[in-house]
Design an enzyme around this catalytic site. Structure first.
Site, PDB file in Angstrom:
ATOM      1  N   CYS A   9       0.840  -1.200   0.000  1.00 15.02           N
ATOM      2  CA  CYS A   9       0.000   0.000   0.000  1.00 15.02           C
ATOM      3  C   CYS A   9       0.879   1.255   0.000  1.00 15.02           C
ATOM      4  CB  CYS A   9      -0.995  -0.035   1.163  1.00 15.02           C
ATOM      5  SG  CYS A   9      -2.325   1.194   0.962  1.00 15.02           S
ATOM      6  N   GLU A  61      -2.592  -9.044   2.719  1.00 16.65           N
ATOM      7  CA  GLU A  61      -3.030  -9.612   4.006  1.00 16.65           C
ATOM      8  C   GLU A  61      -4.539  -9.493   4.202  1.00 16.65           C
ATOM      9  OE1 GLU A  61      -2.498  -5.259   5.028  1.00 16.65           O
ATOM     10  OE2 GLU A  61      -1.631  -6.684   3.605  1.00 16.65           O
ATOM     11  N   HIS A  83      -3.722  -4.714  -0.521  1.00 15.79           N
ATOM     12  CA  HIS A  83      -3.314  -5.340   0.742  1.00 15.79           C
ATOM     13  C   HIS A  83      -3.395  -6.861   0.605  1.00 15.79           C
ATOM     14  CE1 HIS A  83      -3.144  -1.827   3.482  1.00 15.79           C
ATOM     15  NE2 HIS A  83      -4.019  -1.307   2.638  1.00 15.79           N
TER      16      HIS A  83
END
Length: 202
Positions: free
Chosen positions: A79, A185, A183
């Site tokens: 990001c 994750e 992202h």
């Protein structure tokens, strides 16, 4: 087990990245210690917030990160962490980045589309690279950003369309410094596979 360090410089979703890496079998450390960073097998530079704030916080680690990048070991910016890898950003005022990858960070132009670009969107894979091993073209990943990276085709691993075509993932000429605007994750099985691929590169 490979040593992966998530760089703690005062900005970033450290815990969510840590949990994502643990989910794919890694045992990451969170550190801002230069020695721990330089001796790691791979490093991750997370980030949320403003580009200028990130660069101020990164001043003490700028040389360390450049040295790590030069070593050829894998590094991933996520990001805002991708954005600071670039040469400059127009956020706030023109601000210099880490300049590990040539390119600019620009604000999405005014249009009927909402800014920030928030939510799931699909990516187009542009290069064969270990970070995207086993990832299907058109896979959906999760974004939250108001600025985007503008760089060359050579430095673009994957692109995304949101009013314009932007670099959703970038890479340097050596192939070891990478970034994702999205992202991983927070991107379900696709994102976890990308994190697993990064761990396997280390």
């Amino acid at each position: 087990m490979k040593r992966i360090v998530i760089i703690d410089y005062g900005l970033g979703n450290l815990r969510s990245v840590q949990k994502g890496l643990e989910h794919v079998g890694a045992n990451p450390a969170i550190s801002g210690n230069p020695e721990e960073i330089l001796t790691a097998d791979g490093i991750i530079l997370p980030g949320v917030g403003a580009f200028i704030d990130a660069m101020k916080c990164l001043i003490p680690l700028k040389g360390v990160i450049a040295e790590f990048a030069e070593s050829g070991k894998p590094m991933l910016g996520i990001c805002l962490g991708q954005q600071v890898l670039m040469s400059s950003s127009e956020e706030g005022r023109l601000t210099g980045g880490l300049d590990l990858i040539q390119g600019r960070v620009l604000r999405f132009p005014k249009s009927e589309l909402k800014v920030p670009h928030m939510g799931w969107n699909n990516i187009r894979i542009k290069q064969d690279h270990p970070l995207f091993k086993g990832i299907s073209d058109g896979s959906f990943v999760y974004f939250v950003h108001s600025y985007y990276v503008d760089t060359t085709a050579e430095n673009t691993l994957a692109s995304c369309e949101y009013g314009l075509d932007f670099s959703a993932s970038v890479v340097n000429s050596k192939g070891n410094v990478m970034g994702t605007q999205f992202h991983p994750e927070k991107s379900g099985t696709t994102g976890l596979k990308i994190l697993k691929n990064f761990v396997e590169m280390c």
